[in-house]
Structure formats: C-alpha cells, structure tokens
Design a protein around this motif. Structure first.
Motif, PDB file in Angstrom:
ATOM      1  N   LEU B  53       0.844  -1.203   0.000  1.00 53.22           N
ATOM      2  CA  LEU B  53       0.000   0.000   0.000  1.00 53.22           C
ATOM      3  C   LEU B  53       0.875   1.247   0.000  1.00 53.22           C
ATOM      4  CD1 LEU B  53      -3.027   1.153   0.744  1.00 53.22           C
ATOM      5  CD2 LEU B  53      -1.993   1.421   3.006  1.00 53.22           C
ATOM      6  N   LYS B  67       0.771  -4.823   3.456  1.00 51.75           N
ATOM      7  CA  LYS B  67      -0.437  -4.939   4.278  1.00 51.75           C
ATOM      8  C   LYS B  67      -0.955  -6.359   4.132  1.00 51.75           C
ATOM      9  CE  LYS B  67      -0.739  -0.724   5.895  1.00 51.75           C
ATOM     10  NZ  LYS B  67      -0.485  -0.486   7.339  1.00 51.75           N
ATOM     11  N   MET B  70      -4.746  -7.144   3.636  1.00 49.85           N
ATOM     12  CA  MET B  70      -5.478  -6.642   2.448  1.00 49.85           C
ATOM     13  C   MET B  70      -6.229  -7.780   1.772  1.00 49.85           C
ATOM     14  SD  MET B  70      -5.916  -3.753   0.721  1.00 49.85           S
ATOM     15  CE  MET B  70      -4.446  -2.732   1.045  1.00 49.85           C
ATOM     16  N   LEU B  78     -11.434  -2.992  -2.134  1.00 53.59           N
ATOM     17  CA  LEU B  78     -10.497  -3.756  -1.307  1.00 53.59           C
ATOM     18  C   LEU B  78     -10.733  -3.340   0.148  1.00 53.59           C
ATOM     19  CD1 LEU B  78      -7.140  -3.304  -3.301  1.00 53.59           C
ATOM     20  CD2 LEU B  78      -8.794  -5.167  -3.491  1.00 53.59           C
ATOM     21  N   TYR B  80      -8.662  -3.567   4.204  1.00 57.75           N
ATOM     22  CA  TYR B  80      -7.600  -4.082   5.093  1.00 57.75           C
ATOM     23  C   TYR B  80      -7.826  -3.535   6.500  1.00 57.75           C
ATOM     24  CZ  TYR B  80      -4.938   0.308   5.320  1.00 57.75           C
ATOM     25  OH  TYR B  80      -4.541   1.587   5.571  1.00 57.75           O
ATOM     26  N   VAL B 100      -2.384   0.427  -4.513  1.00 57.71           N
ATOM     27  CA  VAL B 100      -2.116  -0.918  -3.992  1.00 57.71           C
ATOM     28  C   VAL B 100      -1.607  -1.770  -5.149  1.00 57.71           C
ATOM     29  CG1 VAL B 100      -3.070  -2.948  -2.821  1.00 57.71           C
ATOM     30  CG2 VAL B 100      -4.038  -0.690  -2.357  1.00 57.71           C
TER      31      VAL B 100
END
Lengths: 139, 139
Positions: B53, B67, B70, B78, B80, B100
């Motif tokens: 990210l 991440k 995620m 998305l 996370y 991302v």
C-alpha cells in the motif's frame, strides 16, 4: 530488526470472577532511525528481498510497483534501472521523492527508506539508472 | 495478465560480417484498463499475493509498506485492517488517495489499483477497517 519478532502481548481479564489471561497480537510498528546509513544487516536485507518503490504524481496521487533491479549502491544510496519508464519515471522527473520498502513476510520485518532520486544517463539498453540518496530509514 | 509473460524480444546484430541473433529483455509495461471492476482472475491474484500500500503525506512525501490483511471485499472494493496506525493511517486520515499493488515475481505479473480509502469504526482489537473504492486498475 529484532523488535517485530516477539509479536504478542498478554493481558488479564476478569470474567465471572475468574481471572483469564488472554493473548493479543501486538501492533507491529516501525520507527524512524537516527542513522541515514544502511547497516551491513540492512544492506543484506535489501540484497535478498524484492523492493517496492512508491512515488507521487504532480496531482498528489501515489504510485507503487516492484523494482527487481533495486540494489544497494553504498551505505547512503540505492540504485535501480528504470526500464518501463512509465508512472514512476514520470513522477521522478517531476520532482517526486521516493519511498522504498523491503519486507520479509514470515518474520514481519520491514526496512523502509525515504529519499531523493536522481536520473542518470540512458544506457545501451535504453534504460535509465536512478540513484536514490537516502534521507530517512525506518525499521 | 498475459502480456507480461513473453518477456524477450530478438534483434539482429552484424559482427565481423556474421549475423548474430541477440535476445534482449523487453520493457514490461503496465496499462490502465477500461474497467474499474476486478475480474475473477484479478480477485484470485489479490487473494494469493502480498499487497503493498502506498499513500502520500500532507507534505507530498510517499509512504509504502506491506499490508498482510489486504483482501478483496467485492469487485469494486479492497479492504484491510489498519493495525499499526502509523504513517499510512495518518496520511489516509489527511485525505490521501492510495495505490495498492500485488506482484508475482516469477511471471513478471503485476496488478495495481488506485482508489479512495474510507476508515471504518474501531473493532474490538483496536484496529480500524479501511475500505478502498477502486477508481483505476492497471495491469
């Protein structure tokens, strides 16, 4: 790079007059180091893990991608070859700083640098070397 | 995701009156897709690779980090869990867009999205879910 390896903390809970010991995942946080020189250990870490490069467009939009050619040039510089010459290259030419991270998933270890990139002269393959002066190291 | 798998181009060289066929690595470039919906194949790719990210600070400095939490929420989002609540979280709260990327090193395959993040309510672990509305997909 040791602080992220112990990944749990314990706390007490009272439930129906019983004391329960619960394990909770600790937030694994990074901190800015005083040094802007890569240690031998950090240089080794960069050499053995895939680096991800982030830049910022003129409009403030972040970009990120892997850079397989990223390597340590010396203790205060990274270097990679700009082959695709797309967003990252455009952003760098427009003055973007860069962030580079290498991460080891199993051990939750990350090393990140912030720096200023400088584009060199095109090589015989049509690629541009980009040298990054390290201004901050987080670990 | 097919265009990056054939990674070489061939060109002719003359050396001492001999014709030599040389193999040269091709620039593997990404392009912006018309769709902002993740295909089944892209969703599978996000589910099986570590996501990185990138965000931007108020001062225009990029940040990047892995991440592990995620995941694909649906074909246009998305999600996370913000656990460390450090630079990325600070930047998101200050209005940064996010980028991302998920990359597969052996096949030189990347999928990248640009989007707008929205922070949800703190959960029982003290973590914040962040939902990312996808506005661009590059492959």
């Amino acid at each position: 790079m040791k602080q992220n390896q112990c990944n749990f903390t314990y706390y007490k809970l009272e439930y129906n007059h019983k004391v329960i010991i619960k394990k909770q995942e600790r937030r694994t946080s990074m901190k800015k180091l005083d040094s802007t020189k890569l240690s031998k250990e950090q240089q080794e870490f960069f050499a053995t893990h895939l680096a991800y490069l982030a830049t910022v467009s003129k409009d403030g939009i972040p970009q990120v991608g892997p850079k397989q050619s990223m390597k340590v040039k010396d203790e205060t510089h990274l270097e990679y070859l700009e082959k695709t010459q797309q967003h990252a290259f455009e952003n760098i030419k427009n003055g973007s700083k860069v962030a580079v991270v290498v991460a080891d998933k199993p051990s939750h270890t990350n090393v990140r640098i912030i720096g200023t990139p400088k584009v060199g002269e095109k090589d015989d393959n049509g690629w541009y070397p980009v040298v990054i002066s390290i201004e901050e190291i987080d670990e």
